[in-house]
Design a protein around this motif. Structure first.
Motif, PDB file in Angstrom:
ATOM      1  N   ALA A 182     -39.147  10.106  -2.058  1.00 29.39           N
ATOM      2  CA  ALA A 182     -38.414  11.240  -1.501  1.00 29.39           C
ATOM      3  C   ALA A 182     -37.006  11.223  -2.053  1.00 29.39           C
ATOM      4  O   ALA A 182     -36.353  10.167  -2.044  1.00 29.39           O
ATOM      5  CB  ALA A 182     -38.382  11.183   0.028  1.00 29.39           C
ATOM      6  N   ASN A 183     -36.513  12.346  -2.540  1.00 25.10           N
ATOM      7  CA  ASN A 183     -35.156  12.370  -3.063  1.00 25.10           C
ATOM      8  C   ASN A 183     -34.169  12.758  -1.964  1.00 25.10           C
ATOM      9  O   ASN A 183     -34.577  13.175  -0.868  1.00 25.10           O
ATOM     10  CB  ASN A 183     -35.062  13.285  -4.289  1.00 25.10           C
ATOM     11  CG  ASN A 183     -35.366  14.733  -3.962  1.00 25.10           C
ATOM     12  OD1 ASN A 183     -34.896  15.264  -2.958  1.00 25.10           O
ATOM     13  ND2 ASN A 183     -36.148  15.380  -4.825  1.00 25.10           N
ATOM     14  N   PRO A 184     -32.879  12.625  -2.202  1.00 26.30           N
ATOM     15  CA  PRO A 184     -31.891  12.864  -1.146  1.00 26.30           C
ATOM     16  C   PRO A 184     -31.868  14.290  -0.594  1.00 26.30           C
ATOM     17  O   PRO A 184     -31.300  14.524   0.476  1.00 26.30           O
ATOM     18  CB  PRO A 184     -30.554  12.528  -1.835  1.00 26.30           C
ATOM     19  CG  PRO A 184     -30.925  11.547  -2.898  1.00 26.30           C
ATOM     20  CD  PRO A 184     -32.256  12.006  -3.400  1.00 26.30           C
ATOM     21  N   SER A 185     -32.483  15.233  -1.305  1.00 28.29           N
ATOM     22  CA  SER A 185     -32.540  16.605  -0.795  1.00 28.29           C
ATOM     23  C   SER A 185     -33.661  16.812   0.219  1.00 28.29           C
ATOM     24  O   SER A 185     -33.753  17.887   0.829  1.00 28.29           O
ATOM     25  CB  SER A 185     -32.711  17.592  -1.953  1.00 28.29           C
ATOM     26  OG  SER A 185     -33.977  17.418  -2.581  1.00 28.29           O
ATOM     27  N   ILE A 223     -34.705  12.090   4.906  1.00 27.90           N
ATOM     28  CA  ILE A 223     -33.426  11.387   4.903  1.00 27.90           C
ATOM     29  C   ILE A 223     -32.860  11.292   6.317  1.00 27.90           C
ATOM     30  O   ILE A 223     -32.300  10.250   6.710  1.00 27.90           O
ATOM     31  CB  ILE A 223     -32.430  12.064   3.953  1.00 27.90           C
ATOM     32  CG1 ILE A 223     -32.895  11.904   2.501  1.00 27.90           C
ATOM     33  CG2 ILE A 223     -31.023  11.504   4.135  1.00 27.90           C
ATOM     34  CD1 ILE A 223     -32.955  10.473   1.997  1.00 27.90           C
ATOM     35  N   THR A 224     -33.034  12.333   7.120  1.00 32.57           N
ATOM     36  CA  THR A 224     -32.568  12.279   8.506  1.00 32.57           C
ATOM     37  C   THR A 224     -33.272  11.169   9.272  1.00 32.57           C
ATOM     38  O   THR A 224     -32.638  10.397  10.007  1.00 32.57           O
ATOM     39  CB  THR A 224     -32.801  13.633   9.203  1.00 32.57           C
ATOM     40  OG1 THR A 224     -32.036  14.644   8.531  1.00 32.57           O
ATOM     41  CG2 THR A 224     -32.385  13.579  10.665  1.00 32.57           C
ATOM     42  N   ALA A 225     -34.591  11.058   9.082  1.00 30.30           N
ATOM     43  CA  ALA A 225     -35.351  10.001   9.763  1.00 30.30           C
ATOM     44  C   ALA A 225     -34.983   8.626   9.210  1.00 30.30           C
ATOM     45  O   ALA A 225     -34.832   7.658   9.980  1.00 30.30           O
ATOM     46  CB  ALA A 225     -36.846  10.255   9.601  1.00 30.30           C
ATOM     47  N   PHE A 226     -34.828   8.524   7.907  1.00 33.77           N
ATOM     48  CA  PHE A 226     -34.458   7.250   7.280  1.00 33.77           C
ATOM     49  C   PHE A 226     -33.096   6.780   7.792  1.00 33.77           C
ATOM     50  O   PHE A 226     -32.920   5.628   8.211  1.00 33.77           O
ATOM     51  CB  PHE A 226     -34.436   7.446   5.759  1.00 33.77           C
ATOM     52  CG  PHE A 226     -34.352   6.182   4.944  1.00 33.77           C
ATOM     53  CD1 PHE A 226     -34.638   4.928   5.476  1.00 33.77           C
ATOM     54  CD2 PHE A 226     -33.993   6.247   3.602  1.00 33.77           C
ATOM     55  CE1 PHE A 226     -34.572   3.773   4.694  1.00 33.77           C
ATOM     56  CE2 PHE A 226     -33.920   5.103   2.810  1.00 33.77           C
ATOM     57  CZ  PHE A 226     -34.202   3.872   3.367  1.00 33.77           C
ATOM     58  N   ASP A 227     -32.134   7.693   7.808  1.00 35.16           N
ATOM     59  CA  ASP A 227     -30.782   7.333   8.239  1.00 35.16           C
ATOM     60  C   ASP A 227     -30.694   7.056   9.736  1.00 35.16           C
ATOM     61  O   ASP A 227     -29.746   6.410  10.189  1.00 35.16           O
ATOM     62  CB  ASP A 227     -29.802   8.444   7.862  1.00 35.16           C
ATOM     63  CG  ASP A 227     -29.524   8.496   6.358  1.00 35.16           C
ATOM     64  OD1 ASP A 227     -29.954   7.564   5.638  1.00 35.16           O
ATOM     65  OD2 ASP A 227     -28.883   9.470   5.913  1.00 35.16           O
ATOM     66  N   ALA A 228     -31.674   7.513  10.488  1.00 35.46           N
ATOM     67  CA  ALA A 228     -31.697   7.198  11.919  1.00 35.46           C
ATOM     68  C   ALA A 228     -32.012   5.729  12.157  1.00 35.46           C
ATOM     69  O   ALA A 228     -31.634   5.163  13.188  1.00 35.46           O
ATOM     70  CB  ALA A 228     -32.720   8.073  12.637  1.00 35.46           C
ATOM     71  N   SER A 261     -46.305  13.148   5.428  1.00 37.67           N
ATOM     72  CA  SER A 261     -46.729  11.746   5.536  1.00 37.67           C
ATOM     73  C   SER A 261     -45.546  10.809   5.401  1.00 37.67           C
ATOM     74  O   SER A 261     -45.432   9.819   6.132  1.00 37.67           O
ATOM     75  CB  SER A 261     -47.769  11.410   4.463  1.00 37.67           C
ATOM     76  OG  SER A 261     -49.049  11.876   4.825  1.00 37.67           O
ATOM     77  N   ARG A 262     -44.648  11.104   4.478  1.00 36.59           N
ATOM     78  CA  ARG A 262     -43.480  10.241   4.300  1.00 36.59           C
ATOM     79  C   ARG A 262     -42.621  10.197   5.564  1.00 36.59           C
ATOM     80  O   ARG A 262     -42.118   9.134   5.944  1.00 36.59           O
ATOM     81  CB  ARG A 262     -42.655  10.704   3.096  1.00 36.59           C
ATOM     82  CG  ARG A 262     -43.326  10.442   1.768  1.00 36.59           C
ATOM     83  CD  ARG A 262     -42.385  10.665   0.615  1.00 36.59           C
ATOM     84  NE  ARG A 262     -42.034  12.066   0.427  1.00 36.59           N
ATOM     85  CZ  ARG A 262     -42.717  12.918  -0.317  1.00 36.59           C
ATOM     86  NH1 ARG A 262     -43.830  12.530  -0.931  1.00 36.59           N
ATOM     87  NH2 ARG A 262     -42.318  14.168  -0.453  1.00 36.59           N
ATOM     88  N   VAL A 263     -42.461  11.335   6.205  1.00 32.90           N
ATOM     89  CA  VAL A 263     -41.679  11.356   7.443  1.00 32.90           C
ATOM     90  C   VAL A 263     -42.387  10.552   8.527  1.00 32.90           C
ATOM     91  O   VAL A 263     -41.769   9.753   9.248  1.00 32.90           O
ATOM     92  CB  VAL A 263     -41.427  12.799   7.904  1.00 32.90           C
ATOM     93  CG1 VAL A 263     -40.798  12.820   9.292  1.00 32.90           C
ATOM     94  CG2 VAL A 263     -40.528  13.528   6.912  1.00 32.90           C
ATOM     95  N   ALA A 264     -43.701  10.733   8.646  1.00 33.86           N
ATOM     96  CA  ALA A 264     -44.463   9.967   9.645  1.00 33.86           C
ATOM     97  C   ALA A 264     -44.392   8.474   9.352  1.00 33.86           C
ATOM     98  O   ALA A 264     -44.285   7.648  10.265  1.00 33.86           O
ATOM     99  CB  ALA A 264     -45.921  10.434   9.667  1.00 33.86           C
ATOM    100  N   GLN A 265     -44.428   8.109   8.073  1.00 33.98           N
ATOM    101  CA  GLN A 265     -44.397   6.697   7.701  1.00 33.98           C
ATOM    102  C   GLN A 265     -43.037   6.069   7.970  1.00 33.98           C
ATOM    103  O   GLN A 265     -42.966   4.954   8.490  1.00 33.98           O
ATOM    104  CB  GLN A 265     -44.796   6.562   6.229  1.00 33.98           C
ATOM    105  CG  GLN A 265     -46.275   6.808   6.008  1.00 33.98           C
ATOM    106  CD  GLN A 265     -46.660   7.079   4.565  1.00 33.98           C
ATOM    107  OE1 GLN A 265     -45.812   7.144   3.667  1.00 33.98           O
ATOM    108  NE2 GLN A 265     -47.955   7.253   4.319  1.00 33.98           N
ATOM    109  N   ILE A 266     -41.944   6.780   7.663  1.00 34.45           N
ATOM    110  CA  ILE A 266     -40.632   6.192   7.947  1.00 34.45           C
ATOM    111  C   ILE A 266     -40.384   6.148   9.450  1.00 34.45           C
ATOM    112  O   ILE A 266     -39.738   5.209   9.949  1.00 34.45           O
ATOM    113  CB  ILE A 266     -39.497   6.942   7.197  1.00 34.45           C
ATOM    114  CG1 ILE A 266     -38.217   6.100   7.194  1.00 34.45           C
ATOM    115  CG2 ILE A 266     -39.247   8.312   7.784  1.00 34.45           C
ATOM    116  CD1 ILE A 266     -38.310   4.797   6.457  1.00 34.45           C
TER     117      ILE A 266
END
Length: 292
Positions: free
Chosen positions: A218-221, A226-231, A191-196
Motif C-alpha cells: 500500500a502506498n502513502p496515498s 495509512i490511517t489504520a497503520f498509523d493508529a 484485505s490490507r486494511v483488515a489485515q493491518i
C-alpha cells in the motif's frame, strides 16, 4: 504420550522467559506456534552486557533471492551482502522460499542468509509452494524467543494466505523487545486494511516495545490503510520518503518500518538503500534511539 505444538509451546514458555526479562506476548493462543526452522546461535548469555542505546533494523522483500536480471536463478550471497553491508541488528524478510526447488535452488533461504550474515533467524511459512514453503522471516544479531505466527484474514478464499510473525528479541543487558514481520495482500485494498487492523489487535496485547517491518503493498496515498497503520504504529518516515518498488525503476513506496509505542524510540535516520541487482524491491533501514 503425544504432545502437540500448542502444548509444547506452553511447556517451553517458562524456560524462554527465565533467560531474560519476562517476554510478554498476547493473551490467548496464537494461530500457530512455529517451533521449527529457526536458530538461536548468536548473542547468547548477554544479560551482563551493556544495554543498547540505538538499534538498526531493516525490511527487505528479497524476491525469493532471484535477481530480476537473471531469470531462473538465485543469488543468496547478493542478498546476504546487502544485509551485511547495512549492518542491521534486526532484519525483516519477505518472499522467502524454503525447499521449493524454485530458480534452481532447493534449500532453506532464511537459514542460508542467516548463516552468511551470522544472524539468528526464524522462518514463518504462509503457504505451501512447489513441494516446499513460502513466507517471511526475521533475522537478528540477538536470540529470538517465544516465536509465534498468526494467520491474517483473507477477503476471498482464493487469496494468498498472509501471516504475522512475532519473536521476542533478547537484547543485551536484561532487555528485550518484540519484532514483527508481515507481507500484506497485493491485490485487495480492503484485505490490507483488515489485515493491518488484525495486526493492531494482536499488538494491543503486547506491553513491550515493538518493531515492525514489511511489504505492505500500500502506498502513502492509500488513506484508509495509512490511517489504520498509523493508529497502531509510528512510521520511521512520513514525508519526503523515497520509493521502494521497483528496485530497477522505483515509482512507489510500499515497504515500511514502524514501531510502537511512539515514546519508546526516536528516529535517528531512515534510508532506502539503492541496491538494484539482488531483488525487485529496495531495502529500507532505520536507526532508532532507544528512549529509556
Amino acid at each position: 504420550m503425544r504432545i502437540n505444538k500448542k502444548s509444547l509451546f506452553y511447556i517451553l514458555l517458562p524456560l524462554l522467559a527465565a533467560c531474560n526479562k519476562d517476554p510478554y506476548m498476547p493473551n490467548g493462543p496464537a494461530t500457530q506456534i512455529e517451533l521449527s526452522s529457526n536458530s538461536t546461535t548468536y548473542g547468547n548469555n548477554n544479560d551482563a552486557d551493556q544495554k543498547l542505546s540505538t538499534i538498526r533494523y531493516m525490511t527487505y522483500n528479497i524476491h525469493a533471492a532471484n535477481p530480476p536480471s537473471q531469470p531462473d536463478s538465485t543469488d543468496i550471497k547478493a542478498i546476504a551482502k546487502v544485509i551485511t553491508d547495512a549492518n542491521p541488528d534486526i532484519v525483516f524478510l519477505q518472499e522467502v522460499d524454503k525447499n521449493t526447488g524454485r530458480n534452481k535452488y532447493s534449500g532453506d533461504q532464511a537459514a542460508a542468509i542467516a548463516g552468511l550474515t551470522k544472524m539468528n533467524y526464524s522462518f514463518f511459512s504462509s503457504i505451501s509452494y512447489l513441494r516446499g514453503l513460502y513466507g517471511v522471516a526475521i533475522l537478528s544479531k540477538y536470540p529470538l524467543k517465544s516465536i509465534r505466527k498468526y494467520y491474517l484474514p483473507k477477503e476471498q478464499p482464493d487469496h494468498e494466505q498472509r501471516v504475522l510473525g512475532l519473536a521476542v528479541v533478547d537484547l543485551p543487558g536484561v532487555d528485550s523487545l518484540v519484532a514483527a514481520v508481515t507481507h500484506l495482500q497485493h491485490n485487495s485494498a480492503t484485505s490490507r486494511v483488515a489485515q493491518i487492523n488484525e495486526i493492531n489487535s494482536v499488538m494491543a496485547g503486547i506491553k513491550q516495545p515493538v518493531l515492525i517491518g514489511g511489504d505492505m503493498n500500500a502506498n502513502p496515498s492509500a488513506t484508509d490503510f495509512i490511517t489504520a497503520f498509523d493508529a497502531g504504529f509510528t512510521r520511521t518516515c512520513t514525508s519526503g520518503c523515497s520509493n521502494t518498488y521497483s528496485a530497477q525503476s522505483p515509482n512507489t513506496l510500499i515497504d515500511y518500518l514502524a514501531f510502537r509505542p511512539a515514546t519508546a524510540f526516536t528516529v535517528n535516520s531512515h534510508n532506502v538503500i539503492n541496491e538494484t541487482y539482488a531483488s525487485d524491491h529496495l531495502p529500507v533501514i532505520s536507526e532508532l534511539k532507544i528512549n529509556r
